[in-house]
Design an enzyme around this catalytic site. Structure first.
Site, PDB file in Angstrom:
ATOM      1  N   ASN A  13      38.755 116.614  96.978  1.00 33.85           N
ATOM      2  CA  ASN A  13      39.009 116.971  95.572  1.00 33.85           C
ATOM      3  C   ASN A  13      37.892 116.374  94.717  1.00 33.85           C
ATOM      4  O   ASN A  13      37.855 115.174  94.500  1.00 33.85           O
ATOM      5  CB  ASN A  13      40.376 116.413  95.144  1.00 33.85           C
ATOM      6  N   TRP A  14      37.009 117.244  94.263  1.00 29.82           N
ATOM      7  CA  TRP A  14      35.849 116.749  93.499  1.00 29.82           C
ATOM      8  C   TRP A  14      36.190 116.419  92.052  1.00 29.82           C
ATOM      9  O   TRP A  14      35.340 115.936  91.318  1.00 29.82           O
ATOM     10  CB  TRP A  14      34.727 117.793  93.552  1.00 29.82           C
ATOM     11  N   LYS A  15      37.376 116.752  91.624  1.00 29.15           N
ATOM     12  CA  LYS A  15      37.771 116.517  90.211  1.00 29.15           C
ATOM     13  C   LYS A  15      36.712 117.113  89.291  1.00 29.15           C
ATOM     14  O   LYS A  15      36.152 118.166  89.600  1.00 29.15           O
ATOM     15  CB  LYS A  15      37.996 115.023  89.961  1.00 29.15           C
ATOM     16  N   HIS A 100      48.654 117.736  90.750  1.00 28.65           N
ATOM     17  CA  HIS A 100      47.862 116.517  90.971  1.00 28.65           C
ATOM     18  C   HIS A 100      48.222 115.505  89.885  1.00 28.65           C
ATOM     19  O   HIS A 100      48.483 115.877  88.738  1.00 28.65           O
ATOM     20  CB  HIS A 100      46.363 116.842  90.930  1.00 28.65           C
ATOM     21  N   GLU A 102      46.573 113.636  88.059  1.00 27.67           N
ATOM     22  CA  GLU A 102      45.798 113.686  86.805  1.00 27.67           C
ATOM     23  C   GLU A 102      46.261 114.846  85.938  1.00 27.67           C
ATOM     24  O   GLU A 102      46.229 114.756  84.704  1.00 27.67           O
ATOM     25  CB  GLU A 102      44.301 113.743  87.132  1.00 27.67           C
ATOM     26  N   GLU A 172      50.527 111.308  97.113  1.00 28.71           N
ATOM     27  CA  GLU A 172      49.451 110.559  96.483  1.00 28.71           C
ATOM     28  C   GLU A 172      50.045 109.567  95.480  1.00 28.71           C
ATOM     29  O   GLU A 172      50.279 109.923  94.313  1.00 28.71           O
ATOM     30  CB  GLU A 172      48.507 111.508  95.747  1.00 28.71           C
ATOM     31  N   GLY A 178      41.966 106.594  92.917  1.00 25.96           N
ATOM     32  CA  GLY A 178      40.777 106.163  92.187  1.00 25.96           C
ATOM     33  C   GLY A 178      40.754 104.679  91.884  1.00 25.96           C
ATOM     34  O   GLY A 178      39.941 104.209  91.091  1.00 25.96           O
ATOM     35  N   SER A 218      42.459 106.654  97.450  1.00 29.22           N
ATOM     36  CA  SER A 218      41.398 105.735  97.874  1.00 29.22           C
ATOM     37  C   SER A 218      41.131 105.786  99.385  1.00 29.22           C
ATOM     38  O   SER A 218      40.874 104.758 100.016  1.00 29.22           O
ATOM     39  CB  SER A 218      41.687 104.301  97.404  1.00 29.22           C
ATOM     40  N   GLY A 239      39.445 111.941  97.010  1.00 29.05           N
ATOM     41  CA  GLY A 239      38.764 112.170  95.740  1.00 29.05           C
ATOM     42  C   GLY A 239      37.356 111.602  95.781  1.00 29.05           C
ATOM     43  O   GLY A 239      36.416 112.214  96.293  1.00 29.05           O
ATOM     44  N   GLY A 240      37.185 110.390  95.260  1.00 22.37           N
ATOM     45  CA  GLY A 240      35.864 109.781  95.107  1.00 22.37           C
ATOM     46  C   GLY A 240      34.996 109.843  96.357  1.00 22.37           C
ATOM     47  O   GLY A 240      33.803 110.168  96.283  1.00 22.37           O
TER      48      GLY A 240
END
Ligand code: PEP
Length: 257
Positions: A13-15, A100, A102, A172, A178, A218, A239-240
């Site tokens: 997930n590149w956000k 998600h 966010e 999640e 993150g 993470s 993600g990151g």
């Protein structure tokens, strides 16, 4: 329960990172680091504006699947800033994240909104990746089960058994996203087992056992092995660490051979 899925799922997930140029550069680098394998599913969720460039760069790599990070539930109309499930499908997406954290906690998506999105995604025969997970204060209050149960039940809404069998559920925990703080494998397993139980109650064991339940929060190359080895963890949503080709290639290469 507890049988391992034959194909672990690795989602990136590149956000709101990697516009079209960066997406192309990523795919070129990643393709050289990760060779196609038929024992796993690898799905990227770039920003919608980078989808076309991603597809062009990934020609010849049909194993690199594509998804979008969100859709609105209407098909088209006066909804500035949004994209719809039919548009995502037309652009080449096969998967869509729904709920998600966010979207829930930055943009205010309610459980009812998430359910409308899941329904719209299923209507286009795309695969919804329904994201659920508790906030830190909910975990500290002992409310993990209540929150996750509510998000799974309301998120799936009135979906039929067959449609539920084609979903992916991502656990999640919000406090792990993150933050660099990962759930312990046994904590992830405990919640995944709870989710598996909810699915068994809803659609029966024969369908529920094949629904991937993946973990996000993470994940990195340093913890992927222990997470993938945990009972009921059928893959990961990253993600990151999915933004760097070498790191994500290491993650996608983990697990059973
Ligand atoms: C995510 O965005 O779904 C996620 C799990 O992020 P991170 O890996 O950065 O915690």
């Amino acid at each position: 329960m507890g049988a391992r899925l034959a194909r672990p799922f690795f989602g990136g997930n590149w956000k709101m990172n990697h516009g079209p140029n960066a997406a192309r550069a990523f795919v070129e680098a990643f393709s050289g680091l990760y060779a196609a394998r038929d024992d796993r599913t690898v799905v990227f969720f770039p920003p919608a504006i980078s989808l076309t460039e991603f597809l062009h760069a990934a020609q010849g790599r049909p194993d690199l699947r594509l998804g979008v990070q969100d859709v609105y539930w209407e098909r088209e109309g006066a909804f500035t800033g949004s994209i719809s499930a039919p548009m995502a499908k037309e652009a080449g997406a096969a998967f869509v994240l729904a709920g998600h954290s966010e979207r829930r906690h930055v943009f205010g998506d309610s459980d009812e909104d998430v359910a409308r999105k899941v329904k719209a995604i299923v209507a286009e025969e795309l695969v919804p990746v329904l994201c659920v997970g508790e906030r830190l204060e909910e975990r500290e209050r002992g409310d993990v089960e209540t929150v996750v149960r509510r998000q799974v039940e309301l998120g799936l809404g009135p979906l039929e058994r067959e449609a539920i069998g084609k979903t992916v559920i991502a656990y999640e925990p919000v406090w792990a996203i993150g933050t660099g703080r990962t759930a312990r494998p046994e904590d992830a397993s405990a919640v995944h087992s709870l989710i598996r139980g909810l699915l068994v109650d809803r659609v029966g064991a024969d369908v529920a056992r094949d629904i991937p339940i993946i973990y996000g929060g993470s994940v990195k190359s340093g913890n992927i092995d222990e997470l993938l080895a945990a009972p009921e963890v059928d893959g990961v949503l990253v993600g990151g660490a999915s933004l760097k080709p070498a790191e994500f290639a290491r993650i996608c290469s983990a697990g059973p051979r």
